[in-house]
Design a protein around this motif. Sequence first.
Motif, PDB file in Angstrom:
ATOM      1  N   ALA A 115       0.828  -1.209   0.000  1.00  0.00           N
ATOM      2  CA  ALA A 115       0.000   0.000   0.000  1.00  0.00           C
ATOM      3  C   ALA A 115       0.861   1.257   0.000  1.00  0.00           C
ATOM      4  CB  ALA A 115      -0.929  -0.009   1.213  1.00  0.00           C
ATOM      5  N   GLN A 116       1.954   1.229   0.727  1.00  0.00           N
ATOM      6  CA  GLN A 116       2.843   2.395   0.786  1.00  0.00           C
ATOM      7  C   GLN A 116       3.495   2.674  -0.569  1.00  0.00           C
ATOM      8  OE1 GLN A 116       5.410   1.899   4.336  1.00  0.00           O
ATOM      9  NE2 GLN A 116       3.833   0.502   5.064  1.00  0.00           N
ATOM     10  N   HIS A 117       3.701   1.630  -1.355  1.00  0.00           N
ATOM     11  CA  HIS A 117       4.297   1.792  -2.684  1.00  0.00           C
ATOM     12  C   HIS A 117       3.261   2.207  -3.730  1.00  0.00           C
ATOM     13  CE1 HIS A 117       8.460   0.280  -2.055  1.00  0.00           C
ATOM     14  NE2 HIS A 117       7.905  -0.336  -1.036  1.00  0.00           N
ATOM     15  N   LEU A 118       1.987   2.158  -3.390  1.00  0.00           N
ATOM     16  CA  LEU A 118       0.936   2.534  -4.339  1.00  0.00           C
ATOM     17  C   LEU A 118       0.450   3.974  -4.149  1.00  0.00           C
ATOM     18  CD1 LEU A 118      -1.288  -0.692  -4.348  1.00  0.00           C
ATOM     19  CD2 LEU A 118       0.432   0.002  -6.037  1.00  0.00           C
ATOM     20  N   LEU A 119       0.985   4.667  -3.158  1.00  0.00           N
ATOM     21  CA  LEU A 119       0.488   6.006  -2.834  1.00  0.00           C
ATOM     22  C   LEU A 119       0.669   6.992  -3.985  1.00  0.00           C
ATOM     23  CD1 LEU A 119       1.678   6.368   0.874  1.00  0.00           C
ATOM     24  CD2 LEU A 119      -0.671   6.041   0.044  1.00  0.00           C
ATOM     25  N   ASP A 120       1.692   6.787  -4.804  1.00  0.00           N
ATOM     26  CA  ASP A 120       1.968   7.739  -5.888  1.00  0.00           C
ATOM     27  C   ASP A 120       1.324   7.347  -7.213  1.00  0.00           C
ATOM     28  OD1 ASP A 120       3.476   9.435  -4.267  1.00  0.00           O
ATOM     29  OD2 ASP A 120       5.307   8.262  -4.587  1.00  0.00           O
ATOM     30  N   VAL A 121       0.578   6.239  -7.232  1.00  0.00           N
ATOM     31  CA  VAL A 121      -0.145   5.869  -8.455  1.00  0.00           C
ATOM     32  C   VAL A 121      -1.464   6.635  -8.462  1.00  0.00           C
ATOM     33  CG1 VAL A 121      -1.121   3.992  -9.816  1.00  0.00           C
ATOM     34  CG2 VAL A 121       0.890   3.569  -8.376  1.00  0.00           C
ATOM     35  N   VAL A 131      -7.672  -2.895   7.927  1.00  0.00           N
ATOM     36  CA  VAL A 131      -7.679  -1.614   8.629  1.00  0.00           C
ATOM     37  C   VAL A 131      -6.336  -0.914   8.444  1.00  0.00           C
ATOM     38  CG1 VAL A 131      -7.898  -0.518  10.896  1.00  0.00           C
ATOM     39  CG2 VAL A 131      -9.319  -2.499  10.332  1.00  0.00           C
ATOM     40  N   ARG A 132      -5.253  -1.673   8.496  1.00  0.00           N
ATOM     41  CA  ARG A 132      -3.909  -1.090   8.362  1.00  0.00           C
ATOM     42  C   ARG A 132      -3.697  -0.498   6.974  1.00  0.00           C
ATOM     43  NH1 ARG A 132      -0.317  -1.720  12.951  1.00  0.00           N
ATOM     44  NH2 ARG A 132      -1.405  -3.129  14.369  1.00  0.00           N
ATOM     45  N   VAL A 133      -4.135  -1.206   5.932  1.00  0.00           N
ATOM     46  CA  VAL A 133      -3.987  -0.699   4.569  1.00  0.00           C
ATOM     47  C   VAL A 133      -4.783   0.586   4.394  1.00  0.00           C
ATOM     48  CG1 VAL A 133      -4.622  -1.140   2.154  1.00  0.00           C
ATOM     49  CG2 VAL A 133      -3.416  -2.897   3.477  1.00  0.00           C
ATOM     50  N   ALA A 134      -6.013   0.609   4.889  1.00  0.00           N
ATOM     51  CA  ALA A 134      -6.833   1.819   4.785  1.00  0.00           C
ATOM     52  C   ALA A 134      -6.160   2.991   5.495  1.00  0.00           C
ATOM     53  CB  ALA A 134      -8.219   1.565   5.378  1.00  0.00           C
ATOM     54  N   ASP A 135      -5.524   2.717   6.623  1.00  0.00           N
ATOM     55  CA  ASP A 135      -4.832   3.773   7.374  1.00  0.00           C
ATOM     56  C   ASP A 135      -3.669   4.362   6.582  1.00  0.00           C
ATOM     57  OD1 ASP A 135      -6.514   3.665   9.536  1.00  0.00           O
ATOM     58  OD2 ASP A 135      -5.185   2.426  10.774  1.00  0.00           O
ATOM     59  N   VAL A 136      -2.977   3.539   5.791  1.00  0.00           N
ATOM     60  CA  VAL A 136      -1.864   4.032   4.970  1.00  0.00           C
ATOM     61  C   VAL A 136      -2.357   5.114   4.014  1.00  0.00           C
ATOM     62  CG1 VAL A 136      -0.259   3.433   3.104  1.00  0.00           C
ATOM     63  CG2 VAL A 136      -0.458   1.948   5.103  1.00  0.00           C
ATOM     64  N   PHE A 137      -3.457   4.840   3.337  1.00  0.00           N
ATOM     65  CA  PHE A 137      -3.990   5.806   2.372  1.00  0.00           C
ATOM     66  C   PHE A 137      -4.587   7.015   3.080  1.00  0.00           C
ATOM     67  CE2 PHE A 137      -3.836   1.934  -0.163  1.00  0.00           C
ATOM     68  CZ  PHE A 137      -3.282   2.409  -1.339  1.00  0.00           C
ATOM     69  N   HIS A 138      -5.230   6.771   4.218  1.00  0.00           N
ATOM     70  CA  HIS A 138      -5.831   7.874   4.969  1.00  0.00           C
ATOM     71  C   HIS A 138      -4.761   8.845   5.453  1.00  0.00           C
ATOM     72  CE1 HIS A 138      -8.602  10.015   7.578  1.00  0.00           C
ATOM     73  NE2 HIS A 138      -7.741   9.851   8.565  1.00  0.00           N
ATOM     74  N   ALA A 139      -3.658   8.301   5.974  1.00  0.00           N
ATOM     75  CA  ALA A 139      -2.583   9.154   6.498  1.00  0.00           C
ATOM     76  C   ALA A 139      -1.939   9.982   5.397  1.00  0.00           C
ATOM     77  CB  ALA A 139      -1.535   8.292   7.190  1.00  0.00           C
ATOM     78  N   ALA A 140      -1.987   9.469   4.162  1.00  0.00           N
ATOM     79  CA  ALA A 140      -1.336  10.159   3.052  1.00  0.00           C
ATOM     80  C   ALA A 140      -2.214  11.235   2.424  1.00  0.00           C
ATOM     81  CB  ALA A 140      -0.929   9.155   1.981  1.00  0.00           C
ATOM     82  N   GLN A 141      -3.487  11.284   2.821  1.00  0.00           N
ATOM     83  CA  GLN A 141      -4.392  12.273   2.228  1.00  0.00           C
ATOM     84  C   GLN A 141      -3.969  13.677   2.653  1.00  0.00           C
ATOM     85  OE1 GLN A 141      -6.740  11.529  -0.010  1.00  0.00           O
ATOM     86  NE2 GLN A 141      -6.195   9.385   0.200  1.00  0.00           N
TER      87      GLN A 141
END
Length: 275
Positions: A115-121, A131-141
């Motif tokens: 998930a952390q590697h997909l943030l820039d796509v 829950v952890r994956v969703a948090d990765v994207f939420h924190a990056a918003q």
Amino acid sequence: MSDNHNLLAEQRRALILDEVRRRGGVRVNELTRRLNVSDMTVRRDLDALARQGVLAKVHGGAVPVAEASTHEPGFEAKSSLEQSAKEDIARAAAVMVGPGSAVALSGGTTTYVLAQHLLDVPDLTVVTNSVRVADVFHAAQQTAPGGAARPGAATVVLTGGVRTPSDALVGPVADQAIRSLHFDVLFLGVHGISVEAGLSTPNLAEAETNRRLVHSARRVVVVADHTKWGTVGLSSFARLDEVDHLVTDPGLSPQARAEMAEHLPGLIVAGEDEA
């Protein structure tokens, strides 16, 4: 200083556990030489790993623990294992995702790193029961002035359900949410993978939710380090011929690679294969 020490301790313990599993046991004096640390440090590391239940201490060293098929380690315990392999696997898997894709990520520590590697796509739609994956994207918003979402930010759909020790949401609520959806690609973390049992997990409810994820995906990609090979959980949820690609690390033995090649259309060894 304490953060650096903890990181080093996690790395040491991951190396120790990998050595124990690979060789079937290690001696304390071998580890002190290999890791260049004191006898006391190695014994503390072995104590910590024994408390996690991933190895057993014996006189002068440690041996692997044969885990019950129903044993499900917690997220934190799994996160410290095979860290560098998970990074390589995540990096190799991320290049399979194009802008605007509908992507599903199951629960698991490897999908969390992915998930952390997909943030820039850009412009992804991400469906996850983690829950952890969703948090990765939420924190990056990042919100622009006026509250507008960052351009290209992923749209994240988090299923409902009952939370497992590995922080996945499973059960009838999750199954119902997934049933009506369709993904371009599913990235699936697994507890175990083998020719006979296929993909498996210790959690019966998670097996059913993973089965639903597989059925809703046009392409299924398993992301799993070499330690998952030969492990069998209580419940199987997919056959190997339902998987399009396995992305793993160079620790996978030649014999396992040969067996995989017979049953899987695509085997990607991160760090060896070109994307």
